[in-house]
Scaffold this active site. Structure first.
Site, mmCIF file in Angstrom:
data_model
loop_
_atom_site.group_PDB
_atom_site.id
_atom_site.type_symbol
_atom_site.label_atom_id
_atom_site.label_comp_id
_atom_site.label_asym_id
_atom_site.label_seq_id
_atom_site.Cartn_x
_atom_site.Cartn_y
_atom_site.Cartn_z
ATOM 1 N N CYS A 1 0.796 -1.242 0.000
ATOM 2 C CA CYS A 1 0.000 0.000 0.000
ATOM 3 C C CYS A 1 0.829 1.292 0.000
ATOM 4 O O CYS A 1 0.571 2.173 -0.829
ATOM 5 C CB CYS A 1 -0.976 0.045 1.161
ATOM 6 S SG CYS A 1 -1.277 -1.486 1.999
ATOM 7 N N ARG B 1 6.308 -11.417 5.245
ATOM 8 C CA ARG B 1 5.767 -11.266 6.599
ATOM 9 C C ARG B 1 6.423 -12.298 7.491
ATOM 10 O O ARG B 1 6.510 -13.462 7.127
ATOM 11 C CB ARG B 1 4.252 -11.468 6.592
ATOM 12 C CG ARG B 1 3.567 -10.345 5.858
ATOM 13 C CD ARG B 1 2.068 -10.474 5.847
ATOM 14 N NE ARG B 1 1.501 -9.373 5.083
ATOM 15 C CZ ARG B 1 0.215 -9.260 4.794
ATOM 16 N NH1 ARG B 1 -0.633 -10.184 5.183
ATOM 17 N NH2 ARG B 1 -0.214 -8.224 4.092
ATOM 18 N N GLN C 1 1.171 -10.907 -3.901
ATOM 19 C CA GLN C 1 -0.264 -10.611 -3.882
ATOM 20 C C GLN C 1 -0.711 -10.026 -5.208
ATOM 21 O O GLN C 1 0.031 -9.265 -5.827
ATOM 22 C CB GLN C 1 -0.564 -9.551 -2.823
ATOM 23 C CG GLN C 1 -0.490 -10.005 -1.402
ATOM 24 C CD GLN C 1 -0.827 -8.857 -0.470
ATOM 25 O OE1 GLN C 1 -0.394 -7.727 -0.692
ATOM 26 N NE2 GLN C 1 -1.594 -9.131 0.567
ATOM 27 N N ASP D 1 -2.333 -7.419 -5.776
ATOM 28 C CA ASP D 1 -2.725 -6.310 -4.911
ATOM 29 C C ASP D 1 -3.109 -5.100 -5.751
ATOM 30 O O ASP D 1 -2.446 -4.785 -6.729
ATOM 31 C CB ASP D 1 -1.518 -5.958 -4.030
ATOM 32 C CG ASP D 1 -1.935 -5.257 -2.754
ATOM 33 O OD1 ASP D 1 -3.152 -5.136 -2.520
ATOM 34 O OD2 ASP D 1 -1.043 -4.835 -2.005
ATOM 35 N N HIS E 1 -4.786 -0.924 -5.330
ATOM 36 C CA HIS E 1 -5.315 0.167 -4.518
ATOM 37 C C HIS E 1 -6.077 1.099 -5.430
ATOM 38 O O HIS E 1 -5.522 1.565 -6.428
ATOM 39 C CB HIS E 1 -4.181 0.873 -3.785
ATOM 40 C CG HIS E 1 -3.534 -0.035 -2.779
ATOM 41 N ND1 HIS E 1 -2.461 -0.830 -3.086
ATOM 42 C CD2 HIS E 1 -3.882 -0.330 -1.501
ATOM 43 C CE1 HIS E 1 -2.158 -1.565 -2.018
ATOM 44 N NE2 HIS E 1 -3.000 -1.284 -1.055
ATOM 45 N N LYS F 1 -13.380 -4.404 6.532
ATOM 46 C CA LYS F 1 -13.129 -5.138 5.290
ATOM 47 C C LYS F 1 -14.270 -6.083 4.963
ATOM 48 O O LYS F 1 -15.068 -6.438 5.832
ATOM 49 C CB LYS F 1 -11.833 -5.926 5.397
ATOM 50 C CG LYS F 1 -11.825 -6.923 6.542
ATOM 51 C CD LYS F 1 -10.596 -7.814 6.499
ATOM 52 C CE LYS F 1 -10.695 -8.882 7.575
ATOM 53 N NZ LYS F 1 -9.810 -10.006 7.383
ATOM 54 N N HIS G 1 -8.331 -0.966 -0.592
ATOM 55 C CA HIS G 1 -7.281 -1.997 -0.716
ATOM 56 C C HIS G 1 -7.998 -3.275 -1.113
ATOM 57 O O HIS G 1 -9.003 -3.615 -0.498
ATOM 58 C CB HIS G 1 -6.600 -2.305 0.613
ATOM 59 C CG HIS G 1 -6.031 -1.127 1.334
ATOM 60 N ND1 HIS G 1 -4.686 -0.965 1.516
ATOM 61 C CD2 HIS G 1 -6.630 -0.079 1.945
ATOM 62 C CE1 HIS G 1 -4.479 0.137 2.224
ATOM 63 N NE2 HIS G 1 -5.637 0.695 2.487
HETATM 64 ZN ZN ZN Z 1 -3.172 -2.136 0.756
#
Ligand code: ZN
Ligand code: ZN
Length: 643
Positions: free
Chosen positions: A331, A360, A378, A380, A382, A462, A508
């Site tokens: 992010c 992680r 990911q 991912d 945004h 979420k 996100h």
């Molecule tokens: Zn994010």
């Protein structure tokens, strides 16, 4: 005399000192008194509502499983004097108990433990609840250091704090426990011990490693049998085993736990998965961005990760600019892309997408093949938009989620809206706005959903989408978060139509989660037999003898020209062995090339189900497969005799 209301609307007068169980049906193994779970031996001192808890409902199963864990620990202590026992909760589908044993046991000991458990069950020993003063409890567990530690640290909330602690005893064996339990060991029986594992005391790598015995328990023998059959099916599909057998990936020791390398066959699978996802994002108006794996600490201070998420981050690397952290999320990088220029309302919504690799520092004990990793990529994105655009953008994400996951055969999502947890970086007004946006989008989508209080991320509420796999197991795959906090922390702005500065909102979202975890789920979902488009090879050509090799190679070259992935088995083994090898690799189509095929120029096609069809014209075969790949069809093509 307490007056006890019963579920059928009737009421019973319970004589002073009588247990609640005396007014409940014999099927009850525990009770609920005014909604609270209690033993059947519980003696009410005031009026209230009583309900039976039977072994076939979730609460009852938990009581049954936890009671079975006690009996297992009791059996282990009987068999191995000097055994120290730590904790033994009920878990999904079963229970475990952690032990420190004089000599480590092995899986071959499980049968012996089960035998002793059955003796305890036939003895029908009552479970007796006792309230002990702390001192008395410490004495009771004089030679049980783990129990003593729990008693000594009661304030930490392991067991209800207070002057007394609760102990359950059956025969001479006691455990520290809040209960409730079944009234007698005679109520147990449909159980099986499954496996051994190592577990650190309190999950702490600096504390002793204990031996954990896992078991399962059910309310009936037939439920137990059905569960064991499901387990066997799941084991056959285990992605760690299939990953090895199908030569897809591995995690050699030199990498460190939770990190994986993808082999050549896994590399093709990953490429197909990634291309599909990336291309579809471009079609849906996303932009691709690329960001590095590490960044200076200031970025993580601004984002709030160092304050709230440091436990999950790898320790920093140092150089003359200070500390650098490996990214646990993408992010903040995407925020920097947004902030690289002045933005106007005309730039919004801005949908930034990346297959972003994150790290992680998950606890070693929680790692599990590809399903829980320390390094993963990911899908991912945004989405940065104006508050007015928010709901439409969330709906767009829902839509894309259903399309992408539908491609893999995942339909009928189980959707959960999680509101903010206690520890958060969001103020209440922002949290309320974010929750409202997600709720409005869910309501407009018409999709059914449930609400989970307090289970959101630290920076916002979420929505999660779970999907069931081919054998009915639910997997949480997609997460959509709505965030008013990061735009604030990073002072993100856009110039509005009114020429004033405004703050955008951020969504996100990861649809597949990490590609590692999603791959693990897919492997188990398909049992390794991927749809054609994801298969490392489309066609295996099996020459019967060396004289057919040249024809096989020529056919493979033509298949490759048509865009299909073809391999020739040049091993020199018998054709029977070649067919078997191709089956083991879950080859979608195999072509046996012998005299007949060389002579006629036609194909003998074998599919995964073992159907073998001769006389298939080459062009018809290619056309069917190209269509199967390009439509990402989940079922195999059929070839009638003669094509
Ligand atoms: Zn994010
Ligand atoms: Zn217990």
């Amino acid at each position: 005399m307490p007056r006890i209301e019963l579920p059928d609307g009737s009421a019973a007068e319970l004589p002073e000192g009588e247990p609640i169980g005396s007014v409940l049906p014999p099927a009850a193994i525990a009770a609920r008194f005014d909604g609270r779970l209690v033993d059947l031996s519980f003696v009410p001192t005031s009026d209230g509502r009583a309900e039976p808890v039977t072994a076939s409902e979730p609460d009852g199963l938990r009581v049954l499983r936890h009671s079975t864990a006690h009996v297992m620990a009791q059996a282990v202590c009987d068999l191995w004097p000097g055994a120290r026992y730590a904790i033994g909760p009920a878990v999904e589908d079963g229970f475990y108990y952690d032990f420190e044993l004089p000599d480590p046991i092995s899986e071959s000991d499980l049968g012996k433990i089960e035998d002793r458990m059955r003796e305890i069950v036939s003895a029908a020993q009552p479970f007796i609840r006792e309230e002990l003063a702390r001192e008395a409890a410490l004495e009771r567990f004089a030679d049980q250091p783990y129990k003593r530690e729990i008693v000594e640290t009661l304030e930490e909330g392991e067991v209800q704090a207070g002057d007394t602690v609760t102990v359950y005893r059956n025969d001479g064996w006691s455990d520290l426990c809040l209960g409730p339990h079944v009234p007698s060991t005679g109520r147990l029986g449909a159980f099986k011990l499954l496996k051994l594992a190592g577990a650190y005391w309190r999950g702490d790598e600096s504390r002793p490693m204990l031996q954990r015995i896992y078991g399962t328990a059910w309310s009936s023998g037939s439920d137990l049998e059905a569960y064991l059959a499901r387990l066997e099916e799941a084991e056959k599909r285990d992605h760690r085993k299939l990953g090895r057998d199908l030569d897809l990936f591995s995690s050699p020791d030199e990498l460190g736990p939770g990190l994986w390398i993808w082999h050549r066959r896994g590399g093709i699978f990953r490429k197909e998965l990634e291309d599909y996802v990336r291309d579809l994002h471009l079609e849906r108006g996303y932009d691709l961005v690329v960001t590095p794996h590490i960044a200076r600490s200031v970025l993580w201070e601004t984002s709030g990760h160092l304050a709230k998420y440091a436990d999950n981050m790898y320790p920093p690397m140092k150089d003359e600019q200070g500390d650098y952290y490996v990214k646990p999320m993408n992010c903040p990088f995407h925020v920097l892309v947004y902030r690289s220029r002045t933005r106007s309302y005309r730039d919004l919504p801005m949908r930034l997408a990346e297959l972003g690799t994150i790290y992680r520092h998950e606890r070693i004990g929680t790692l599990h093949g590809l399903l829980r990793v320390r390094g993963g990529t990911q899908d991912d994105s945004h989405i940065i938009c104006t508050p007015d655009q928010l709901i439409d953008e969330i709906l767009g994400v829902f839509d894309l989620t259903l399309e992408i996951l539908g491609t893999f055969g995942f339909t009928e999502p189980i959707i959960k809206l999680s509101t903010l947890p206690g520890q958060t970086i969001v103020d209440e007004a922002m949290a309320a706005k974010a929750t409202e946006a997600l709720t409005n989008a869910l309501d407009r989508s018409g999709l059914p959903y449930q609400i989970a209080e307090g289970e959101g991320a630290f920076y916002g509420p979420k929505v999660d989408f779970d999907f069931k796999d081919a054998i009915g197991r639910p997997w949480q795959l997609t997460t959509v978060q709505c965030d008013f906090a990061l735009p604030e922390r990073f002072e993100m702005e856009y110039v509005g139509e009114d020429n004033q500065r405004h703050r955008p909102v951020m969504i996100h979202r990861a649809i597949l989660g990490t590609l590692e975890r999603f791959s693990g789920v897919l492997i188990e979902h398909y049992a390794g037999a991927f749809p054609l488009w994801l298969s490392p090879e489309h066609v295996w050509l099996l020459p019967v003898a060396d004289r057919h090799l040249e024809h096989a190679r020529a056919l493979a070259a033509k298949l490759r020209e048509a865009g299909l992935r073809a391999v020739v088995d040049e091993s020199g083994e018998t054709v029977g062995k070649k067919v078997r090898a191709a089956q083991l690799m879950r080859a979608p189509y195999t072509l046996v090339i012998g005299d007949r095929e060389v002579g006629s120029g036609e194909l003998t096609v074998r599919d995964r189900e073992g159907n073998e069809i001769g006389g298939v014209p080459f062009d018809a075969f290619v056309e069917a497969l190209v269509e199967e790949v390009s439509t990402r069809r989940l079922t195999q093509s059929r070839f009638g005799a003669g094509g």
